[in-house]
Structures are given as structure tokens and as C-alpha cells.
Motif scaffolding. Sequence first.
Motif, PDB file in Angstrom:
ATOM      1  N   ALA A 140      -2.329  21.370  11.039  1.00 16.53           N
ATOM      2  CA  ALA A 140      -1.402  21.937   9.997  1.00 16.53           C
ATOM      3  C   ALA A 140      -2.701  23.213   8.834  1.00 16.53           C
ATOM      4  CB  ALA A 140      -0.476  21.779   8.477  1.00 16.53           C
ATOM      5  N   GLN A 141      -3.986  22.789   8.824  1.00 16.43           N
ATOM      6  CA  GLN A 141      -4.969  23.290   8.240  1.00 16.43           C
ATOM      7  C   GLN A 141      -5.434  24.619   9.137  1.00 16.43           C
ATOM      8  OE1 GLN A 141      -7.619  19.442   7.213  1.00 16.43           O
ATOM      9  NE2 GLN A 141      -7.209  20.038   4.888  1.00 16.43           N
ATOM     10  N   GLU A 143      -3.710  25.624  11.135  1.00 20.73           N
ATOM     11  CA  GLU A 143      -2.895  27.173  11.905  1.00 20.73           C
ATOM     12  C   GLU A 143      -3.267  27.681  10.138  1.00 20.73           C
ATOM     13  OE1 GLU A 143       0.490  23.918  14.344  1.00 20.73           O
ATOM     14  OE2 GLU A 143       0.806  24.900  11.630  1.00 20.73           O
ATOM     15  N   VAL A 144      -3.101  27.386   8.837  1.00 23.66           N
ATOM     16  CA  VAL A 144      -2.603  28.203   7.810  1.00 23.66           C
ATOM     17  C   VAL A 144      -4.363  29.176   8.106  1.00 23.66           C
ATOM     18  CG1 VAL A 144      -3.748  27.587   5.575  1.00 23.66           C
ATOM     19  CG2 VAL A 144      -1.585  26.433   6.194  1.00 23.66           C
ATOM     20  N   GLN A 148      -4.580  33.098   7.856  1.00 22.74           N
ATOM     21  CA  GLN A 148      -5.174  33.738   6.957  1.00 22.74           C
ATOM     22  C   GLN A 148      -6.592  34.134   7.544  1.00 22.74           C
ATOM     23  OE1 GLN A 148      -6.582  29.954   4.567  1.00 22.74           O
ATOM     24  NE2 GLN A 148      -5.094  30.793   3.120  1.00 22.74           N
ATOM     25  N   THR A 192       2.738  36.450   7.652  1.00 26.71           N
ATOM     26  CA  THR A 192       2.439  36.259   5.869  1.00 26.71           C
ATOM     27  C   THR A 192       3.817  35.272   5.917  1.00 26.71           C
ATOM     28  OG1 THR A 192       1.746  38.546   5.097  1.00 26.71           O
ATOM     29  CG2 THR A 192       2.492  37.756   3.453  1.00 26.71           C
ATOM     30  N   LEU A 195       2.538  31.621   6.945  1.00 27.12           N
ATOM     31  CA  LEU A 195       1.946  30.850   5.502  1.00 27.12           C
ATOM     32  C   LEU A 195       2.817  30.130   4.851  1.00 27.12           C
ATOM     33  CD1 LEU A 195      -1.243  32.795   5.055  1.00 27.12           C
ATOM     34  CD2 LEU A 195      -1.137  31.043   5.720  1.00 27.12           C
ATOM     35  N   LYS A 196       3.405  31.495   4.122  1.00 26.35           N
ATOM     36  CA  LYS A 196       4.609  30.861   2.626  1.00 26.35           C
ATOM     37  C   LYS A 196       5.443  29.949   3.638  1.00 26.35           C
ATOM     38  CE  LYS A 196       5.702  35.982   0.901  1.00 26.35           C
ATOM     39  NZ  LYS A 196       6.372  36.911   0.711  1.00 26.35           N
ATOM     40  N   ARG A 198       4.310  27.141   5.713  1.00 26.78           N
ATOM     41  CA  ARG A 198       3.510  26.242   4.859  1.00 26.78           C
ATOM     42  C   ARG A 198       2.753  26.289   3.457  1.00 26.78           C
ATOM     43  NH1 ARG A 198       4.037  28.019   9.850  1.00 26.78           N
ATOM     44  NH2 ARG A 198       3.843  26.860  11.749  1.00 26.78           N
ATOM     45  N   ALA A 200       1.333  28.489   2.017  1.00 29.24           N
ATOM     46  CA  ALA A 200      -0.270  28.904   1.437  1.00 29.24           C
ATOM     47  C   ALA A 200      -0.029  30.718   0.838  1.00 29.24           C
ATOM     48  CB  ALA A 200      -0.908  28.666   2.671  1.00 29.24           C
ATOM     49  N   GLN A 201      -1.119  31.088   0.962  1.00 29.61           N
ATOM     50  CA  GLN A 201      -0.752  32.471   0.705  1.00 29.61           C
ATOM     51  C   GLN A 201      -2.319  34.180   1.450  1.00 29.61           C
ATOM     52  OE1 GLN A 201       0.693  34.638  -1.397  1.00 29.61           O
ATOM     53  NE2 GLN A 201       2.366  32.536  -1.305  1.00 29.61           N
TER      54      GLN A 201
END
Length: 209
Positions: A140-141, A143-144, A148, A192, A195-196, A198, A200-201
Motif C-alpha cells: 500500500a505504501q 501505491e500511495v 501522489q 485522487t 488515494l482517499k 487508502r 491519503a491525500q
Amino acid sequence: MEKSARKPVLIVCAVLVLVAAAFLLFGRDGTPGDSSPEAGFARDMATHHAQAVEMAFVVRDKNPAREIRNLAFDIITTQSNQRGMFQGWLQQWDLSQATDQRPMAWMAGHGHGATPTAPGAMPGMASPQELAKLKELQGAQAEVLFLQLMIRHHEGGVEMAEGLLKLSKRDEVVSMAQKIVQGQSGEIKLMTDLLKQRGAQPYPSILAS
């Protein structure tokens, strides 16, 4: 030399300067010249797309979630095809693929407002350190961070395409720039949302508000 004799010489010199400038901008037979916005856009966007494809391959090979893998595949396919078209234009226009001009020089003085990642870089480009981190992370890290970086990268692509639209009326280039604005703006919204999901922003937007 008397003033009456000097005047025709000055006129001839002025005409030669204008002809040289026109050749640089428009080349032969009305095709874009070496320093034209169209040539600069094609070269810089080819480089910009190459990094997007690289990042998409990196995350694809990490066995991500299906929606990330599908997104990566779309970016690889679309931007590789577009990059081939940019390079084909330069060949058709009898221009070199590389240039001594700094990146984004074609937009100088035409409202290029976003702050590049590094001095002399194109807007939205990931730094070597960010690319190295993306390669190291998993799950997941990864992917985020991919989302971004790619949102910011797409914002840079949109800015470059919108800049071209202000400077060119050449049909094939304008059409491509419009497709980039539309396609990458849609993917920014999709990423976007991903990300949400997951928790994250995105990074702060580089686009002018």
C-alpha cells in the motif's frame, strides 16, 4: 558610407534577421522550426511522458491492487504511444530529438507559472530521490506514493499542454494537447479518489488556482 547609401543596407539586414527568425520558428514549408513552441512541446513532453511510463512500470511490477495495475497499464500504453507521435513529428519536421535549449524554454514569457521539482526541470517531474523511494516501497505504501507522484506529474503535463494551446494553432499538435488536458485531468480525479480510499491525500497542487 552616406546616409542615403546606408539605408538600403540596413533594410536588407533587417529583412535577413526576420527571415532567420522565421526559419527558426517555422522551418521550411511552414513546418515548425527548431525553437518553435511545437518543437519544444514535442521534445519536453516526450521526456515528461518517459518518466510517467517508468513510474508506471515500477508500480506494475510490484503486484499492486487491480485498479492500480489497470491504471499503470493505461499510462504505459497511452503515454508510450503519444511519445512515439512526438518523436515522429520531430522526424517529420526534420528536427533533432534533442536540443541545447533548457527545458520549458518554449514557454518562457508565456505564463509558465508552476514551480518545477528542481531548477531547470519540467513541472511535475519526480526527483531521483522520489523515484528511488518508489522503487524501494512495497504494498500500500508504494501505491500511495505512486498515486501522489503521478497526480503531480499529470498536473505538470496538463500545464504544459495548456501552455501549448496558448501558443500554437497547428492542428495535430493542438489536438494532442487537448487530449492530454482532457485525459490527464480525468486520471487526476481518478487517482485522487484512489488515494482517499487508502486514507491519503495528494501533494499540494502545482497548478495555478
